[in-house]
Design a protein around this motif. Sequence first.
Motif, PDB file in Angstrom:
ATOM      1  N   GLN A 153       0.827  -1.194   0.000  1.00  0.00           N
ATOM      2  CA  GLN A 153       0.000   0.000   0.000  1.00  0.00           C
ATOM      3  C   GLN A 153       0.863   1.246   0.000  1.00  0.00           C
ATOM      4  O   GLN A 153       1.914   1.298   0.659  1.00  0.00           O
ATOM      5  CB  GLN A 153      -0.922   0.012   1.219  1.00  0.00           C
ATOM      6  N   LYS A 154       0.422   2.224  -0.732  1.00  0.00           N
ATOM      7  CA  LYS A 154       1.138   3.501  -0.783  1.00  0.00           C
ATOM      8  C   LYS A 154       1.048   4.186   0.574  1.00  0.00           C
ATOM      9  O   LYS A 154      -0.026   4.305   1.146  1.00  0.00           O
ATOM     10  CB  LYS A 154       0.512   4.387  -1.866  1.00  0.00           C
ATOM     11  N   PRO A 155       2.187   4.635   1.111  1.00  0.00           N
ATOM     12  CA  PRO A 155       2.145   5.292   2.431  1.00  0.00           C
ATOM     13  C   PRO A 155       1.445   6.637   2.360  1.00  0.00           C
ATOM     14  O   PRO A 155       1.309   7.235   1.292  1.00  0.00           O
ATOM     15  CB  PRO A 155       3.637   5.455   2.786  1.00  0.00           C
ATOM     16  N   ALA A 156       1.012   7.096   3.529  1.00  0.00           N
ATOM     17  CA  ALA A 156       0.353   8.403   3.598  1.00  0.00           C
ATOM     18  C   ALA A 156       1.356   9.503   3.252  1.00  0.00           C
ATOM     19  O   ALA A 156       2.552   9.403   3.548  1.00  0.00           O
ATOM     20  CB  ALA A 156      -0.207   8.621   5.000  1.00  0.00           C
ATOM     21  N   LEU A 157       0.872  10.541   2.618  1.00  0.00           N
ATOM     22  CA  LEU A 157       1.724  11.658   2.228  1.00  0.00           C
ATOM     23  C   LEU A 157       2.182  12.411   3.463  1.00  0.00           C
ATOM     24  O   LEU A 157       1.370  12.813   4.304  1.00  0.00           O
ATOM     25  CB  LEU A 157       0.955  12.599   1.289  1.00  0.00           C
ATOM     26  N   GLY A 158       3.492  12.579   3.608  1.00  0.00           N
ATOM     27  CA  GLY A 158       4.035  13.282   4.763  1.00  0.00           C
ATOM     28  C   GLY A 158       4.186  14.768   4.518  1.00  0.00           C
ATOM     29  O   GLY A 158       3.742  15.306   3.500  1.00  0.00           O
TER      30      GLY A 158
END
Length: 477
Positions: A153-158
Amino acid sequence: MSPRVFISYSWSSPGHQARIRQWAEQMVSDGIDVILDVWDLNEGDDMYAFMERMVVDKSVTHVLVFCDSEYASRADARRAGVGTESQIISREIYSKVQQSKFIPIACEFSEEGEPFLPTFFKSRIFIDFSSPEAANDNWEQLIRVIYGKPAHQKPALGKAPTYLSASASAPASPAVSKFATLKQALIHNKPGIKHYREDFLDACYSFADALRIRTRPEVEITGDKVLEDCGKLKLVRDHVVDWVLFESETDCSNEFSEALIKFLERLLEFKSRPQEVSSWSDSWYEAHRVFVYETFLYIVAALIKTDNFSALHIILTSHYLLPETESHSGELFSKFDTFYGYSETLQVLAPEGKKLHAPAAELIKRQSDRTDLPFATVMEAELLVLMMAFVSDDARWYPQTLHYCSRGAAFPFFLRASRHRDFQKLIQITGFDSADKLREAVKSGHKRLGVERWSNFWLTDRSFWAHMNMEMLDTIK
């Protein structure tokens, strides 16, 4: 709510029908509501109306299209059955946004290795079920797609790194040309080699010193900023290692060793504030402290590689004059353990929800891109430094990189010391003239440093004894 799928396939052969039914039963056992013609289409039902209803039904989360050569040819020819069904599917695919509802599953490949897929599926990513082995390997992938639980899964945008709002430019390094000049002087034995060497080391020092903070930053120093500065300082690390590797092989006197000691003393200045700075935070110089630790380990690794054991003995037994900003309680000198460095700020390198046992070691591992001195040689160097800490009365060391050492790891330098002639190298480095005396001193050092309380190492007894090959030292004559 359980996912609901409709299976579209061709009655190509009894064997193919049996496999489809078997996979449908397996999906049901995995909690998926499966709609299959042999289960849900009764006598007297309109087959085409049933197909269209299933394809457009909003309660059907996915349409699984099991494609073989028969299915592909019927679909492309628009022949009855599959052809009619595929027309419904293709209209849905090209007229709806949620095309992910349709999952092509390749049950057969051509002799050229291409899957048999209808034309409207040619550009879509398929799942390979062309053999029992492929179906078994890719079953989890299919189930994850149906449940909407992908393995990756693509990580959350930081947030944008805070250092972007600060001045992050680094000066160009003049050390490259200085080192080229020094190499030529050494190769041709030119007079004044000392001055060429000093010019090169001054350039290395100046580059690293320019990255030291002297005025209060506009933003707080974060792990990202420390990480960025460590990346810039890596250039100096490599300059120094190139020099040690080259000159330590040609050194015929103590001149190189003395130059190395003087440079290491200058290196210590980076562990604290510049002398002219009167107001500071320790976090300002965290990147430099890690740089000093990393560079010291690489120097030890380089000297092991070049068999310069006299230089190793000197740097691991010398007393180093501390810079004024590092002197505490009137102490003017320190042993090699003063090069140790730790960073809690570099926890930024830890995976989400995790904590690193040794953040500085994680950075060193990530920056270990030299083919001539890979990370395994850096761990071996730290193991030697740890041995010297064990046998020195008042030295302390915690081997951070050895957190990445596996239980069964073997280190060539220590393994070779089983042979008498190679054990002489350890004698030259440590100053102990027998393996028994060295073993006794290492045991004492374990107790003095409280190694039994060290945790989170792969080592069963945390003694490092086996990795140092202590039982076998000097046993082969």
